[in-house]
Design an enzyme around this catalytic site. Structure first.
Site, PDB file in Angstrom:
ATOM      1  N   GLU A  14      -8.940  -9.725   4.035  1.00 49.61           N
ATOM      2  CA  GLU A  14      -9.333  -8.341   3.718  1.00 49.61           C
ATOM      3  C   GLU A  14     -10.693  -8.300   3.030  1.00 49.61           C
ATOM      4  O   GLU A  14     -10.990  -9.105   2.122  1.00 49.61           O
ATOM      5  CB  GLU A  14      -8.273  -7.704   2.806  1.00 49.61           C
ATOM      6  N   SER A  58       0.843  -1.206   0.000  1.00 52.31           N
ATOM      7  CA  SER A  58       0.000   0.000   0.000  1.00 52.31           C
ATOM      8  C   SER A  58       0.873   1.249   0.000  1.00 52.31           C
ATOM      9  O   SER A  58       0.378   2.347  -0.251  1.00 52.31           O
ATOM     10  CB  SER A  58      -0.938   0.010   1.210  1.00 52.31           C
TER      11      SER A  58
HETATM   12  O1  KIV Z   1      -0.347  -3.377   1.670  1.00 53.58           O
HETATM   13  C1  KIV Z   1      -0.998  -3.310   2.730  1.00 53.58           C
HETATM   14  O2  KIV Z   1      -0.985  -2.305   3.445  1.00 53.58           O
HETATM   15  C2  KIV Z   1      -1.791  -4.481   3.112  1.00 53.58           C
HETATM   16  C3  KIV Z   1      -2.785  -4.271   4.204  1.00 53.58           C
HETATM   17  C4  KIV Z   1      -3.983  -3.642   3.635  1.00 53.58           C
HETATM   18  C5  KIV Z   1      -3.083  -5.521   4.919  1.00 53.58           C
HETATM   19  O3  KIV Z   1      -1.665  -5.507   2.535  1.00 53.58           O
END
Ligand code: KIV
EC number: 2.1.2.11
Length: 276
Positions: A187, A50
């Site tokens: 998720e 992310s």
């Molecule tokens: O990339 C990320 O931050 C994640 C979370 C949403 C679990 O995979």
């Protein structure tokens, strides 16, 4: 002579052993300083892909590279002492074959010093999870809404709403648990399915948009701090840092323009001469 630090870092084995224990607390971090702040409060820190959206303003996580993950993984390892650090495997670094996944995961582990990697996918990735786990790489899975598959899923869609989708998410979770994942992120899954899924695997599930019926919870740090401009419904804002930054920056700009900053206490002067 040992140069071991005095604080023992939590391991994948510690987290994997927390099924039916106290809820596991996790947050994302991509920087040394935020990692140091959250470290005493969390069980693991995820260096999530992310970061592509949060740090770089990308629309999706697809363009994130292995080098980006390694750079921020190293920063988080430098900032933290106690929490397990899990680094996401980015899109394109593991799907091709178990051997390709091993090469990418080994690079992440060697170059960051992290304790585990995370990858997205269920039944289709089970063979890879097994390949890595059997070769000394602790793997956290990620099922349900898997953002790296956004182009085949048709968008960020909550999973488990139809019988077919519910059965698929549960089969995915069971496949990677059986393959040796020590834990998994769940998720964007509706509550009853998350509950059933959690009861059906013997490793801890970490929910994000998947109800309190998981064995732990994770949020993106910037989302829960109120720094992200737009957040999904499942995010609770525990802070309003965006507003605080605006206030601080506007006060600074005003004082610079009025020449009231820097003030006397912020300015260097010649040292006073000693008497005699
Ligand atoms: O990339 C990320 O931050 C994640 C979370 C949403 C679990 O995979």
């Amino acid at each position: 002579m040992s140069v071991a630090p005095d604080t023992r870092r939590l391991t994948a084995v510690d987290i994997g052993g927390r099924k039916n224990g106290p809820p596991i607390v996790a947050l994302t971090s991509y920087h040394a300083h935020t990692a140091a702040i959250i470290d005493p409060f969390v069980d693991f820190i995820l260096v999530g892909d992310s970061l592509g959206m949060v740090m770089h303003g990308l629309e999706t996580t697809i363009p994130v590279t292995l080098d980006m993950m390694i750079l921020q993984g190293r920063a988080v390892m430098r900032g933290s002492r106690r929490a397990l650090v899990v680094v996401d495997m980015p899109f394109g670094s593991y799907e091709e074959s178990p051997a390709a996944a091993f090469r990418s995961a080994a690079r992440i582990m060697k170059e960051t010093g992290c304790g585990a990697v995370k990858l997205e996918g269920g039944v289709r990735m089970a063979e890879t999870v097994r390949f890595l786990a059997e070769r000394g790489i602790p793997v956290m899975g990620h099922v349900g809404l898997t953002p790296q598959s956004i182009n085949t899923m048709g968008g960020f869609r909550v999973q488990g709403k139809s019988q077919e989708s519910a059965a698929q998410v549960i089969a995915d979770a069971q496949a990677i648990a059986a393959a040796g994942a020590f834990s998994m992120v769940v998720e964007g899954v509706i509550e009853p399915v998350a509950r059933q899924l959690t009861a059906s695997v013997d490793v801890p599930t970490i929910g994000i948009g998947a109800s309190a019926d998981c064995d732990g919870q994770i949020l993106v740090l910037e989302d829960m701090l109120g720094l992200s401009p737009k957040v999904p419904k499942f995010v609770k804002k525990y802070g309003s840092l965006g507003g605080m930054i605006e206030e601080a920056v506007s006060a600074y700009a005003e004082e610079v323009r009025a020449r009231t900053f820097p003030a006397a206490e912020n300015v260097y002067q010649m040292p006073a001469k000693k008497a005699g």
